[in-house]
Design a protein around this motif. Structure first.
Motif, short mmCIF file in Angstrom:
data_model
loop_
_atom_site.label_atom_id
_atom_site.label_comp_id
_atom_site.label_asym_id
_atom_site.label_seq_id
_atom_site.Cartn_x
_atom_site.Cartn_y
_atom_site.Cartn_z
N PRO A 182 0.62 -1.19 0.23
CA PRO A 182 0.10 0.13 -0.04
C PRO A 182 0.69 1.32 0.08
O PRO A 182 0.62 2.15 0.80
N THR A 183 1.70 1.56 -0.96
CA THR A 183 2.72 2.63 -1.06
C THR A 183 2.74 2.88 -2.42
O THR A 183 2.04 4.08 -2.54
N ARG A 184 3.28 2.42 -3.32
CA ARG A 184 3.54 2.76 -4.61
C ARG A 184 2.05 3.08 -5.36
O ARG A 184 2.07 3.74 -6.20
N PRO A 185 1.23 2.18 -5.16
CA PRO A 185 0.13 2.34 -5.97
C PRO A 185 -0.79 3.78 -5.83
O PRO A 185 -1.04 4.32 -7.29
N PRO A 200 -1.12 1.57 -14.58
CA PRO A 200 -2.04 0.33 -14.25
C PRO A 200 -3.02 0.60 -13.13
O PRO A 200 -3.15 0.36 -12.17
N VAL A 201 -4.00 1.25 -13.61
CA VAL A 201 -5.07 1.88 -12.81
C VAL A 201 -5.90 0.64 -12.12
O VAL A 201 -6.07 0.66 -10.84
N ALA A 202 -6.17 -0.32 -13.09
CA ALA A 202 -7.13 -1.36 -12.36
C ALA A 202 -6.37 -2.21 -11.39
O ALA A 202 -6.64 -2.45 -10.26
N GLN A 203 -5.07 -2.49 -11.51
CA GLN A 203 -4.10 -3.09 -10.58
C GLN A 203 -4.05 -2.38 -9.45
O GLN A 203 -4.07 -2.82 -8.12
N ALA A 206 -7.23 -2.20 -7.24
CA ALA A 206 -7.37 -3.41 -6.54
C ALA A 206 -6.56 -3.72 -5.43
O ALA A 206 -6.98 -4.14 -4.43
N VAL A 207 -5.33 -3.35 -5.35
CA VAL A 207 -4.27 -3.55 -4.38
C VAL A 207 -4.79 -2.48 -3.16
O VAL A 207 -5.00 -3.18 -1.93
N MET A 208 -5.15 -1.32 -3.24
CA MET A 208 -5.31 -0.56 -2.09
C MET A 208 -6.89 -0.77 -1.78
O MET A 208 -6.99 -0.81 -0.23
N LEU A 209 -7.78 -1.06 -2.55
CA LEU A 209 -9.01 -1.53 -2.07
C LEU A 209 -9.02 -2.90 -1.26
O LEU A 209 -9.69 -2.90 -0.06
N ALA A 210 -7.99 -3.89 -1.50
CA ALA A 210 -7.81 -5.26 -0.82
C ALA A 210 -7.28 -4.81 0.48
O ALA A 210 -7.80 -5.40 1.78
N TYR A 211 -6.32 -3.93 0.66
CA TYR A 211 -5.78 -3.46 1.91
C TYR A 211 -6.54 -2.78 2.81
O TYR A 211 -6.69 -2.99 4.13
#
Length: 230
Positions: A182-185, A200-203, A206-211
């Motif tokens: 939860p840093t670079r995104p 890569p918007v979708a990726q 998804a990463v931030m929403l999951a965390y």
């Protein structure tokens, strides 16, 4: 109705917190200084936004939860029908509103339209959500203001430091690993949204929403456990 009642209480508490107003003024001043360097705004804008969002929401959410613990009013809330997520949401509401307002003001200070507005807004929204969930966890776990400082200072330093570093320019192998933390995104989303460069918007979303979802679930679970032990 219960949520509205909780939010009113948070707004009343905000009136007594002059440190937040000082913080807002400081962040806007920093934005104005960075905005003078027109060539560096692609790097400066994400930095100012991230520092403002994370620091502001953390201060609001952590302090609010810890102060209620010290006054023992949180214990009273936990034995009412109010749900844990309602408590967290009310605590975060004012911080989210302030962070959103501050982000708009910072964008106005830079006086330049973003290259991809929706991507920039997505990055800001995801940063606000993650800051809210992570700040709530620190506030729930900490026993008092002293212990909260021991927790939040190093965690916030790592979080903000890891986020504002321009990993996409480093060329290091660890930069790819940071895509899934939860840093670079949010940094890339804000940078891409401001400059218009593809990311890569979708990726990243998804990463931030999951965390964020994971942290909120942990927050609610701990609050439920605290309620059942009383």
């Amino acid at each position: 109705m219960r949520f509205v009642w909780l939010v009113r209480g948070e707004l009343w508490a905000l009136k007594r917190n002059r440190r937040i107003l000082m913080f807002l003024a400081m962040m806007l001043g920093m934005a104005a200084i960075y905005a003078l360097d027109g060539e560096g705004t692609a790097d400066f804008l994400p930095v100012v936004l991230i520092v403002s969002i994370y620091s502001g929401i953390w201060q609001m959410t952590v302090n609010s939860l810890v102060e209620e613990k010290e006054r023992r009013t949180l214990e009273a809330l936990l034995v009412t029908p109010v749900r844990p997520l309602e408590i967290i949401g009310a605590k975060a509401f004012v911080g989210v509103a302030l962070a959103a307002s501050m982000s708009v003001l910072i964008l106005l200070v830079f006086r330049r339209p973003p290259g991809a507005p929706l991507v920039l807004l997505l990055g800001i929204a995801l940063a606000i959500g993650f800051a809210t969930a992570s700040g709530a966890l620190v506030g729930i776990v900490a026993r008092d203001l002293k212990t909260s400082s021991l927790y939040r200072t190093p965690v916030l330093a790592v979080l903000v430091g890891g986020t504002i570093i321009p990993w996409q320019d480093s060329g290091l192998a660890i930069a790819e690993v940071m895509r899934w933390l939860p840093t670079r995104p949010v940094q890339e989303l804000m940078w891409g949204g401001w400059t218009g460069e593809p990311v890569p918007v979708a990726q990243h979303a998804a990463v931030m929403l999951a965390y964020t979802a994971l942290l909120l679930a942990v927050d609610a679970r701990i609050l439920r456990r605290q309620a059942t032990t009383r």
